[in-house]
Scaffold this motif. Structure first.
Motif, PDB file in Angstrom:
ATOM      1  N   ALA A 296     111.210 -10.712  66.870  1.00 31.27           N
ATOM      2  CA  ALA A 296     111.531 -12.050  66.377  1.00 31.27           C
ATOM      3  C   ALA A 296     110.810 -12.330  65.061  1.00 31.27           C
ATOM      4  N   LEU A 297     109.518 -11.997  64.996  1.00 35.71           N
ATOM      5  CA  LEU A 297     108.739 -12.213  63.778  1.00 35.71           C
ATOM      6  C   LEU A 297     109.265 -11.342  62.640  1.00 35.71           C
ATOM      7  N   GLU A 298     109.607 -10.124  62.973  1.00 35.54           N
ATOM      8  CA  GLU A 298     110.078  -9.160  61.983  1.00 35.54           C
ATOM      9  C   GLU A 298     111.383  -9.603  61.328  1.00 35.54           C
ATOM     10  N   TRP A 299     112.357 -10.023  62.131  1.00 35.93           N
ATOM     11  CA  TRP A 299     113.651 -10.432  61.581  1.00 35.93           C
ATOM     12  C   TRP A 299     113.540 -11.745  60.811  1.00 35.93           C
ATOM     13  N   SER A 300     112.676 -12.632  61.256  1.00 38.87           N
ATOM     14  CA  SER A 300     112.479 -13.878  60.530  1.00 38.87           C
ATOM     15  C   SER A 300     111.905 -13.600  59.135  1.00 38.87           C
ATOM     16  N   LEU A 301     110.950 -12.677  59.076  1.00 40.95           N
ATOM     17  CA  LEU A 301     110.351 -12.317  57.793  1.00 40.95           C
ATOM     18  C   LEU A 301     111.358 -11.583  56.909  1.00 40.95           C
ATOM     19  N   TYR A 302     112.208 -10.769  57.526  1.00 43.47           N
ATOM     20  CA  TYR A 302     113.251 -10.075  56.760  1.00 43.47           C
ATOM     21  C   TYR A 302     114.250 -11.088  56.195  1.00 43.47           C
ATOM     22  N   GLY A 303     114.491 -12.155  56.957  1.00 37.97           N
ATOM     23  CA  GLY A 303     115.351 -13.221  56.456  1.00 37.97           C
ATOM     24  C   GLY A 303     114.743 -13.895  55.242  1.00 37.97           C
ATOM     25  N   ARG A 304     113.445 -14.122  55.286  1.00 37.34           N
ATOM     26  CA  ARG A 304     112.760 -14.715  54.130  1.00 37.34           C
ATOM     27  C   ARG A 304     112.874 -13.807  52.908  1.00 37.34           C
TER      28      ARG A 304
ATOM     29  N   SER B  27     100.855  -5.021  59.192  1.00 33.29           N
ATOM     30  CA  SER B  27     102.060  -4.860  58.389  1.00 33.29           C
ATOM     31  C   SER B  27     102.684  -6.210  58.057  1.00 33.29           C
ATOM     32  N   LEU B  28     102.660  -7.107  59.026  1.00 30.95           N
ATOM     33  CA  LEU B  28     103.216  -8.439  58.834  1.00 30.95           C
ATOM     34  C   LEU B  28     102.484  -9.180  57.711  1.00 30.95           C
ATOM     35  N   THR B  29     101.164  -9.086  57.744  1.00 31.55           N
ATOM     36  CA  THR B  29     100.343  -9.748  56.723  1.00 31.55           C
ATOM     37  C   THR B  29     100.624  -9.173  55.340  1.00 31.55           C
ATOM     38  N   LYS B  30     100.794  -7.842  55.274  1.00 31.20           N
ATOM     39  CA  LYS B  30     101.082  -7.204  53.984  1.00 31.20           C
ATOM     40  C   LYS B  30     102.416  -7.699  53.401  1.00 31.20           C
ATOM     41  N   VAL B  31     103.423  -7.837  54.274  1.00 28.99           N
ATOM     42  CA  VAL B  31     104.723  -8.317  53.808  1.00 28.99           C
ATOM     43  C   VAL B  31     104.616  -9.767  53.340  1.00 28.99           C
ATOM     44  N   GLN B  32     103.932 -10.607  54.113  1.00 30.95           N
ATOM     45  CA  GLN B  32     103.770 -12.006  53.737  1.00 30.95           C
ATOM     46  C   GLN B  32     103.069 -12.144  52.385  1.00 30.95           C
ATOM     47  N   THR B  33     102.052 -11.317  52.177  1.00 33.19           N
ATOM     48  CA  THR B  33     101.324 -11.339  50.903  1.00 33.19           C
ATOM     49  C   THR B  33     102.223 -10.889  49.756  1.00 33.19           C
ATOM     50  N   ALA B  34     102.994  -9.814  49.992  1.00 31.04           N
ATOM     51  CA  ALA B  34     103.901  -9.301  48.952  1.00 31.04           C
ATOM     52  C   ALA B  34     104.954 -10.345  48.587  1.00 31.04           C
ATOM     53  N   LEU B  35     105.499 -11.032  49.590  1.00 34.03           N
ATOM     54  CA  LEU B  35     106.512 -12.049  49.323  1.00 34.03           C
ATOM     55  C   LEU B  35     105.914 -13.243  48.584  1.00 34.03           C
ATOM     56  N   SER B  36     104.695 -13.616  48.948  1.00 36.00           N
ATOM     57  CA  SER B  36     104.028 -14.730  48.278  1.00 36.00           C
ATOM     58  C   SER B  36     103.799 -14.444  46.796  1.00 36.00           C
ATOM     59  N   HIS B  37     103.578 -13.169  46.453  1.00 33.90           N
ATOM     60  CA  HIS B  37     103.367 -12.769  45.062  1.00 33.90           C
ATOM     61  C   HIS B  37     104.665 -12.260  44.417  1.00 33.90           C
ATOM     62  N   ASN B  38     105.783 -12.464  45.128  1.00 31.40           N
ATOM     63  CA  ASN B  38     107.103 -12.042  44.641  1.00 31.40           C
ATOM     64  C   ASN B  38     107.174 -10.545  44.354  1.00 31.40           C
ATOM     65  N   ASN B  39     106.377  -9.763  45.092  1.00 28.11           N
ATOM     66  CA  ASN B  39     106.430  -8.304  44.980  1.00 28.11           C
ATOM     67  C   ASN B  39     107.493  -7.813  45.968  1.00 28.11           C
ATOM     68  N   LEU B  40     108.756  -7.966  45.582  1.00 31.25           N
ATOM     69  CA  LEU B  40     109.865  -7.740  46.499  1.00 31.25           C
ATOM     70  C   LEU B  40     110.051  -6.271  46.846  1.00 31.25           C
ATOM     71  N   GLU B  41     109.778  -5.386  45.927  1.00 26.78           N
ATOM     72  CA  GLU B  41     109.927  -3.953  46.193  1.00 26.78           C
ATOM     73  C   GLU B  41     108.965  -3.493  47.282  1.00 26.78           C
ATOM     74  N   GLN B  42     107.714  -3.947  47.211  1.00 21.64           N
ATOM     75  CA  GLN B  42     106.737  -3.577  48.228  1.00 21.64           C
ATOM     76  C   GLN B  42     107.106  -4.185  49.575  1.00 21.64           C
ATOM     77  N   ALA B  43     107.534  -5.448  49.557  1.00 28.46           N
ATOM     78  CA  ALA B  43     107.927  -6.116  50.806  1.00 28.46           C
ATOM     79  C   ALA B  43     109.089  -5.388  51.470  1.00 28.46           C
TER      80      ALA B  43
END
Length: 284
Positions: free
Chosen positions: A122-130, A87-103
């Protein structure tokens, strides 16, 4: 016990007063990972603690702005699960491609799950901050990075800690939370291999000091949270409230060695004696 049987981990952030006899009073929860059983346990536990009190001229005094985090962790925690990593990898990929709805969709599903270990949280909240930074919500981003910092001790990755502290410094500076920015700066100073980040933030830290020592107003936006208060670490000893919506019930000031409660009156300004030390104000 039930949380332990289920393998849940969590944390509770508290504010409290240490009395001259070392006992704890006026403890309340300022934030947590969300499990009420942990909050109740943290409050009942801290009330049983006994501290060595602070002293002035050899005389014990109150410590009124004490803040700490209690962590509930399992021994031999397996760390990040394969499903969580996916799930973490999917969010990182979505954010990298600016797919904010999926993230956002994946992140909300992750956060909604009651099971958490501290490392994953900790990883989850940091990614949510991004994510919140990318959608332009600085206040939500600050809240997310603060939550990640509450459990960053569970993460062995020093790079993660440096990045999180750096984001906290920048966001607090941007939102005029200058005393919190200085706290984030001190956290960065204490981390290893921090030369590159420190070179970038040291000039900004000079500006923070200048702003605090100056006489221009430091305008700060506050929003009452779901617990019924808004908290702010004062950078100066004078402050004024200008409500935009709703009403103010009370104003509580917790300082290093004094505390006080004020009634709100329109157009009033408050002065805290410097002898009280650093202060936090809680608007209810």
């Amino acid at each position: 016990i039930l949380a332990a049987q289920r393998g849940y981990e969590g944390w509770v952030k508290l504010s409290d007063v240490i009395e001259p006899d070392g006992s704890v009073s006026n403890a309340f929860v300022t934030d947590s990972s969300g499990l009420q059983s942990f909050e109740k346990s943290a409050l009942s536990t801290i009330k049983q603690w006994k501290f060595t009190p602070a002293t002035e001229n050899g005389v014990p005094v109150q410590q009124c702005d004490t803040q700490l985090v209690l962590s509930f962790s399992m021994k031999n925690n397996p760390g990040v699960s394969r499903k969580f990593r996916s799930s973490l990898t999917k969010v990182q990929t979505a954010l990298s491609h600016n797919n904010l709805e999926q993230a956002e969709q994946i992140l909300k599903q992750m956060i909604a799950k009651p099971r958490k270990n501290l490392y994953e949280e900790a990883l989850e909240w940091s990614l949510y901050g991004r994510y919140q930074l990318q959608v332009g919500n600085d206040f939500a981003a600050l809240d997310s990075y603060n939550r990640a910092a509450s459990v960053s001790h569970s993460v062995e990755d020093e790079k993660f800690k440096r990045q999180n502290a750096s984001q906290l410094f920048k966001l607090n500076l941007k939102l005029n939370r200058l005393e919190d920015a200085l706290n984030a700066y001190r956290s960065l100073e204490a981390l290893p291999e921090n030369e590159a980040i420190m070179a970038a933030v040291k000039p900004l830290k000079v500006k923070v000091d200048q702003a605090i020592d100056g006489d221009r107003p430091l305008n700060v936006a506050l929003t009452i949270n779901e617990r019924g208060f808004a908290g702010y670490r004062l950078a100066r000893h004078d402050f004024q409230l200008i409500p935009q919506q709703g009403s103010v019930d009370s104003i509580e000031v917790y300082c290093d060695n004094k505390r006080n409660k004020f009634s709100y009156a329109a157009d009033s300004a408050w002065h805290i004696p410097p002898s009280w030390g650093k202060c936090s104000v809680y608007v209810r």
